[in-house]
Design an enzyme around this catalytic site. Structure first.
Site, short mmCIF file in Angstrom:
data_model
loop_
_atom_site.label_atom_id
_atom_site.label_comp_id
_atom_site.label_asym_id
_atom_site.label_seq_id
_atom_site.Cartn_x
_atom_site.Cartn_y
_atom_site.Cartn_z
N HIS A 517 -9.98 1.18 -4.30
CA HIS A 517 -8.90 0.68 -3.44
C HIS A 517 -7.60 1.48 -3.61
O HIS A 517 -6.68 1.34 -2.81
CB HIS A 517 -8.65 -0.80 -3.73
CG HIS A 517 -8.32 -1.59 -2.49
ND1 HIS A 517 -7.52 -1.12 -1.50
CD2 HIS A 517 -8.75 -2.82 -2.10
CE1 HIS A 517 -7.41 -2.03 -0.55
NE2 HIS A 517 -8.16 -3.07 -0.87
N ASP A 521 -8.54 2.21 1.74
CA ASP A 521 -8.30 0.84 2.15
C ASP A 521 -9.52 0.29 2.88
O ASP A 521 -10.40 1.04 3.34
CB ASP A 521 -7.07 0.76 3.06
CG ASP A 521 -5.79 1.09 2.31
OD1 ASP A 521 -5.73 0.80 1.09
OD2 ASP A 521 -4.87 1.66 2.92
#
Length: 544
Positions: A517, A521
């Protein structure tokens, strides 16, 4: 002049190596370029050649032994040359010195462990006085709690008597005395805890003043009172009540004493034996101190006539195991994956693709003479093309920057007997399906024969892990850092699917994308999977 040869660093992540085989022995002539030994690194077993000439005078690491990088491996010099100074640490890379120092340290630990219980007490003890310390009753025990004292100050203690029940990190265990005498001092009350080797009790001749011994004892840690102290007090009072009521009993067997909270007063060992034999403790008469049920009561117990007794389970097997030393590869896998799992914030995106067109495409492609591609080759090619359109997924995370790669190098996870390696198909987007298939086949063969070079396992920008051939429908993988993502590929499954409002037989495949992450995204990963879906469900588009 003799030259010290140290354990080489044969890969960028190598920290230690194991000598798989020596190809030279002490006394052999060595020429520059000769292969000295085969070294097992964290990634492969590699040949190590000599950069020096002379005679092999000393071997510092035998076959199967492991040592750290830059530690003494061998010594090469002139025949008959004195190398005693190098072996004692005069010219080696601290190898000799380290080994020499290791022995005294180990000996000191053994000596410490074997010291009597009086080691922490003052140097001068009254004659016959023994300091009893908190014992280490399990391999992981660091402190213990006194659950119950079975002796009180002033009681006579014989060797083998149970002094107390000690609660460890694993169980409550009986602690017996290894000395005889009078219990002069109790260092920990019921419910109190202290570290191993702290003052537990003092035993010695009756009437001996041990106040100074107790006051000056250097305990490892101050005792800490547990919150459940009232329970300890209840236990302490119960034996007195049981003892006072004993004379009023007739000659009939006395019932088993029970504490105020309903707990049967029984030793841990007796309780365990009773559970194994299926004996109801409420029906056992205790012969221990204050009516306590002990081991002999369980062993001698005979159920009343007509009572249904559960037969004792007698196992036919035995506990058995084999210890296998961790290989360098297994150590490296453990270190790398642990670092990845706990440093990169993983999240997972799962999809299911229709594989009807892909199956037809592969069958038609493989009908070409001397051509054979696998579903994995199709997935690798599709990923490579999709990554060119989504460079964020083809990125790498570093402490001070994020690198967006313009080239696509696909790492393909390959299972080997010792674990897992990830050889790299370079510029996969520019290769044809047969070229990818040939590259993967060659790299997989090298991996299983431990012939992969470090260059063939470095530089991946994305990884594909396929367990479909093992019948696995869906799974998730740990990211191969510094990559930002890894794709887990499952089996092609025949199942009912809905097409044009009708239920028909179809073939689908589940894939799971693990993303870091910090660089990818959720929406970015989802868009990548949409592009990948277009290529896999319509593989003819990969030929354009």
């Amino acid at each position: 002049m003799a030259i010290v040869v140290n354990m080489p660093r044969l890969s960028d992540t190598m920290e230690e190596g194991t000598v798989a085989a020596w190809l030279k022995k002490v006394g052999d002539k060595i020429e520059e370029g000769d292969i000295l030994a085969e070294i097992e690194t964290d990634k492969a077993t590699m040949e190590f050649e000599s950069f020096n000439e002379g005679t092999l005078l000393h071997i510092g690491v035998q076959e199967g032994e492991t040592t750290k990088v830059d530690e003494l491996l061998a010594i090469i010099g002139d025949e008959g040359e004195d190398i005693s100074a190098l072996l004692s640490g005069g010219g080696s890379s601290d190898a000799g010195e380290t080994k020499e120092e290791a022995k005294p340290v180990a000996e000191s630990k053994v000596e410490d462990a074997a010291k009597p219980e009086t080691t922490s007490a003052p140097a001068e003890l009254p004659e016959g006085v023994i300091v009893v310390t908190m014992p280490r009753l399990s391999d992981t025990m660091e402190e213990g709690t006194v659950a119950t004292w079975l002796k009180k100050v002033g009681d006579t203690v014989n060797e083998g008597d149970i002094l107390a029940e000690i609660e460890t990190d694993k169980a409550t265990m009986e602690f017996e005395s290894f000395q005889s005498g009078t219990l002069l001092e109790i260092g920990l009350q019921e419910g109190e805890s202290a570290k191993v080797d702290s003052l537990l009790a003092i035993i010695g001749p009756a009437g001996t003043d041990v106040s100074g011994v107790a006051a000056n004892f250097a305990s490892a840690a101050a005792p800490t009172k547990k919150e459940e102290a009232p329970k300890a007090e209840a236990k302490k009072e119960t034996p007195k009540a049981a003892a006072s009521s004993a004379p009023a009993k007739s000659s009939k067997p006395a019932p088993t004493p029970v504490t105020e909270n309903g707990r049967v007063y029984v030793s841990p060992l007796a309780k365990k034996l009773a559970e194994e034999k299926g004996i109801n403790l409420l029906k056992v008469q205790g012969s221990g101190e204050n009516g306590r049920i002990v081991k002999r009561d369980i062993e001698n117990y005979e159920p009343a006539a007509g009572a249904a007794a559960v037969g004792k389970f007698v196992p036919s097997g035995q506990e058995d195991f084999d210890d296998v030393d961790n290989s360098q590869m297994r150590k490296a896998i453990a270190k790398a994956l642990t670092n990845s799992k706990f440093s990169a914030p993983h999240y997972y995106l799962s999809v299911e693709f229709d594989m009807e067109n892909a199956m037809a495409f592969r069958a038609q492609f493989n009908s070409i003479p001397d051509t054979k591609i696998s579903y994995n080759d199709i997935v690798v090619k599709a990923c490579a093309l999709a990554l060119k359109q989504h460079p964020q997924v083809n990125s790498q995370w570093f402490a001070d920057k994020m690198r967006l790669n313009n080239h696509v190098h696909i790492g393909v996870a390959v299972a080997v007997p010792d674990g897992l390696v990830v050889p790299v198909v370079r510029f996969a987007n520019e290769q044809s399906l047969p070229q990818i298939g040939a590259a993967v086949k060659e790299l997989a063969g090298k991996a299983k024969n431990k012939k992969l070079t470090p260059d063939e396992m470095q530089g991946s920008t994305f990884t594909v892990s396929n367990l479909g051939m093992f019948g696995i429908d869906t799974f998730t993988s740990i990211i191969n850092q510094p990559n930002s993502a890894i794709l887990s590929v499952g089996n092609i499954v025949e199942k009912p699917v809905v097409k044009n409002g009708q239920i028909v037989v179809g073939h689908t495949m589940k894939l799971s994308l693990a993303c870091d992450h910090r660089t990818v995204d959720g929406a970015t990963g989802a868009l990548f999977l949409q592009t990948l879906k277009g290529y896999i469900e319509n593989p003819v588009t990969m030929l354009v």
